[in-house]
Scaffold this motif. Sequence first.
Motif, mmCIF file in Angstrom:
data_model
loop_
_atom_site.group_PDB
_atom_site.id
_atom_site.type_symbol
_atom_site.label_atom_id
_atom_site.label_comp_id
_atom_site.label_asym_id
_atom_site.label_seq_id
_atom_site.Cartn_x
_atom_site.Cartn_y
_atom_site.Cartn_z
ATOM 1 N N GLY A 1 29.878 43.973 45.105
ATOM 2 C CA GLY A 1 31.180 43.328 45.045
ATOM 3 C C GLY A 1 31.699 43.199 43.626
ATOM 4 N N LYS A 2 33.022 43.095 43.508
ATOM 5 C CA LYS A 2 33.682 42.943 42.209
ATOM 6 C C LYS A 2 34.642 41.755 42.312
ATOM 7 C CE LYS A 2 35.253 47.180 42.231
ATOM 8 N NZ LYS A 2 35.888 48.448 41.796
ATOM 9 N N TYR A 3 34.514 40.804 41.397
ATOM 10 C CA TYR A 3 35.247 39.551 41.521
ATOM 11 C C TYR A 3 35.798 39.130 40.154
ATOM 12 C CZ TYR A 3 32.109 39.535 45.573
ATOM 13 O OH TYR A 3 31.398 39.880 46.696
ATOM 14 N N HIS B 1 50.195 35.935 29.375
ATOM 15 C CA HIS B 1 50.605 37.268 29.823
ATOM 16 C C HIS B 1 49.430 38.236 29.824
ATOM 17 C CE1 HIS B 1 54.498 35.471 28.692
ATOM 18 N NE2 HIS B 1 55.021 36.303 29.580
ATOM 19 N N ALA B 2 48.480 38.047 28.892
ATOM 20 C CA ALA B 2 47.289 38.904 28.876
ATOM 21 C C ALA B 2 46.477 38.718 30.144
ATOM 22 C CB ALA B 2 46.437 38.591 27.643
ATOM 23 N N VAL B 3 46.294 37.465 30.561
ATOM 24 C CA VAL B 3 45.546 37.191 31.788
ATOM 25 C C VAL B 3 46.295 37.716 32.999
ATOM 26 C CG1 VAL B 3 44.743 35.329 33.294
ATOM 27 C CG2 VAL B 3 44.290 35.237 30.839
ATOM 28 N N GLU B 4 47.620 37.575 33.009
ATOM 29 C CA GLU B 4 48.412 38.071 34.131
ATOM 30 C C GLU B 4 48.295 39.588 34.253
ATOM 31 O OE1 GLU B 4 52.929 37.300 35.693
ATOM 32 O OE2 GLU B 4 52.716 38.206 33.711
ATOM 33 N N GLU B 5 48.406 40.298 33.135
ATOM 34 C CA GLU B 5 48.315 41.756 33.166
ATOM 35 C C GLU B 5 46.898 42.212 33.518
ATOM 36 O OE1 GLU B 5 49.321 45.845 32.728
ATOM 37 O OE2 GLU B 5 50.445 44.009 33.163
ATOM 38 N N ALA B 6 45.890 41.539 32.954
ATOM 39 C CA ALA B 6 44.505 41.903 33.280
ATOM 40 C C ALA B 6 44.206 41.646 34.752
ATOM 41 C CB ALA B 6 43.533 41.121 32.394
ATOM 42 N N SER B 7 44.744 40.560 35.302
ATOM 43 C CA SER B 7 44.533 40.273 36.725
ATOM 44 C C SER B 7 45.164 41.348 37.594
ATOM 45 C CB SER B 7 45.131 38.905 37.068
ATOM 46 O OG SER B 7 44.498 37.871 36.336
ATOM 47 N N ARG B 8 46.358 41.785 37.212
ATOM 48 C CA ARG B 8 47.024 42.847 37.984
ATOM 49 C C ARG B 8 46.193 44.126 37.968
ATOM 50 N NH1 ARG B 8 49.848 47.215 37.247
ATOM 51 N NH2 ARG B 8 49.636 47.072 34.983
ATOM 52 N N ARG B 9 45.626 44.460 36.821
ATOM 53 C CA ARG B 9 44.830 45.679 36.727
ATOM 54 C C ARG B 9 43.515 45.549 37.486
ATOM 55 N NH1 ARG B 9 45.646 48.998 31.278
ATOM 56 N NH2 ARG B 9 47.888 48.706 31.005
ATOM 57 N N LEU B 10 42.926 44.369 37.461
ATOM 58 C CA LEU B 10 41.683 44.173 38.203
ATOM 59 C C LEU B 10 41.913 44.291 39.704
ATOM 60 C CD1 LEU B 10 40.078 41.220 36.191
ATOM 61 C CD2 LEU B 10 39.238 43.578 36.330
ATOM 62 N N LEU B 11 43.014 43.734 40.192
ATOM 63 C CA LEU B 11 43.326 43.858 41.614
ATOM 64 C C LEU B 11 43.538 45.320 41.994
ATOM 65 C CD1 LEU B 11 45.757 40.831 42.079
ATOM 66 C CD2 LEU B 11 43.427 41.035 42.958
ATOM 67 N N SER B 12 44.195 46.079 41.110
ATOM 68 C CA SER B 12 44.390 47.503 41.383
ATOM 69 C C SER B 12 43.072 48.272 41.386
ATOM 70 C CB SER B 12 45.344 48.107 40.341
ATOM 71 O OG SER B 12 46.607 47.462 40.371
ATOM 72 N N ALA B 13 42.083 47.760 40.635
ATOM 73 C CA ALA B 13 40.774 48.427 40.560
ATOM 74 C C ALA B 13 39.827 47.968 41.657
ATOM 75 C CB ALA B 13 40.140 48.176 39.191
ATOM 76 N N GLY B 14 40.299 47.149 42.593
ATOM 77 C CA GLY B 14 39.466 46.740 43.716
ATOM 78 C C GLY B 14 38.729 45.431 43.536
ATOM 79 N N TYR B 15 39.054 44.671 42.497
ATOM 80 C CA TYR B 15 38.417 43.366 42.303
ATOM 81 C C TYR B 15 39.047 42.326 43.223
ATOM 82 C CZ TYR B 15 35.666 44.715 38.212
ATOM 83 O OH TYR B 15 34.748 45.288 37.382
ATOM 84 N N GLN B 16 38.262 41.342 43.584
ATOM 85 C CA GLN B 16 38.724 40.264 44.461
ATOM 86 C C GLN B 16 38.936 38.994 43.645
ATOM 87 O OE1 GLN B 16 36.089 39.436 47.742
ATOM 88 N NE2 GLN B 16 37.130 37.528 48.277
ATOM 89 N N HIS B 17 40.098 38.395 43.813
ATOM 90 C CA HIS B 17 40.410 37.160 43.091
ATOM 91 C C HIS B 17 39.802 35.978 43.833
ATOM 92 C CE1 HIS B 17 43.663 34.383 41.126
ATOM 93 N NE2 HIS B 17 42.435 34.201 40.654
ATOM 94 N N SER C 1 30.012 49.421 31.337
ATOM 95 C CA SER C 1 29.775 50.409 32.382
ATOM 96 C C SER C 1 29.923 49.766 33.753
ATOM 97 C CB SER C 1 28.367 50.994 32.216
ATOM 98 O OG SER C 1 27.399 49.985 32.411
ATOM 99 N N GLN C 2 29.896 50.569 34.787
ATOM 100 C CA GLN C 2 30.143 50.076 36.133
ATOM 101 C C GLN C 2 29.043 49.121 36.614
ATOM 102 O OE1 GLN C 2 30.695 53.458 38.626
ATOM 103 N NE2 GLN C 2 32.672 53.986 37.754
ATOM 104 N N ALA D 1 31.028 42.327 38.069
ATOM 105 C CA ALA D 1 30.688 43.254 39.148
ATOM 106 C C ALA D 1 29.190 43.160 39.403
ATOM 107 C CB ALA D 1 31.072 44.679 38.774
ATOM 108 N N ILE D 2 28.809 43.147 40.659
ATOM 109 C CA ILE D 2 27.412 43.020 41.065
ATOM 110 C C ILE D 2 26.907 44.393 41.499
ATOM 111 C CG2 ILE D 2 25.809 41.863 42.621
ATOM 112 C CD1 ILE D 2 27.836 39.640 42.927
ATOM 113 N N GLY D 3 25.806 44.818 40.927
ATOM 114 C CA GLY D 3 25.247 46.116 41.268
ATOM 115 C C GLY D 3 24.731 46.163 42.694
#
Length: 275
Positions: free
Chosen positions: A111-113, A82-98, A27-28, A126-128
């Motif tokens: 924040g989301k990291y 490739h799994a990490v690359e694709e997951a990183s791309r999706r996390l960036l699209s969801a507003g996570y910070q690398h 969950s969020q 993600a930090i509540g």
Amino acid sequence: MQLMRSQLRVQTLKSALLLPRVVSIASQRTQWSCSPHRGFCQSSSSDMASTTETVQPVTAEEARAKAMDMLTFINAAWTPYHAVEEASRRLLSAGYQHIAEKDAWNLKPGGKYFFTRNMSTLVAFAIGEQYQPGNPFYMIGAHTDSPCLKVKPVSRSISGGCQTINVETYGGGLWYTWFDRDLGLAGRVLVREGSRLQHKLVKVDKPVLRIPMLAIHLQRNLYQEGFKPNFQDHLKPVLATVPKVTPKPPEAAATPTNGTSAASAAAPADVTGNH
């Protein structure tokens, strides 16, 4: 660009089933991570009960959309890299910070990291908004690897007039399903660019390899004894047939025509050494 080292694997093309790759659901307000190591950490049962929520029904269209999105991810995540690359791309699209694991973190409520390690491990959290140090949190672990055929360091092999690839099994795969299927190639390679070494991801999304199955009249006892392939001999993917070069007779090579030299008229070298 010079190839220095490779970490490649043979992969079936276009997954049609939901296979276990990187699976992380939370969950969020929870924290989650995905890495090659499995693990699960949670608070006490009383804390779990206090956060129970009513599950809303999912329509058929929503379920299909989720399933197709999962298949899209699996088809992109052939290898842990490739799994990490694709997951990183999706996390960036969801507003996570690398963020970098080696740097000092400046984390904030809400924040989301995420960070990665060795291009094969990803940790996201993600930090509540109301989180306080010492409060409980949830963690979900998954693995980014999956059963595959790994290409051996000495990969070139010739058998029965065919150019084959030396591979080894990784994980507990249903290897009999890999026969007579279109196979691709993916992984990570280390290349030299000038004076620097760089990691590059490789993904050949084309049917370039195939593991042939014997015809039934060459294995009559298949139905009585079952299919028992030898992993070292029978799981070698075929890349191509070996080209046959017919050398010219010595006298023809020594007597060139058209004004060419004897060296240029000599029989060509075996081209298989370049493949």
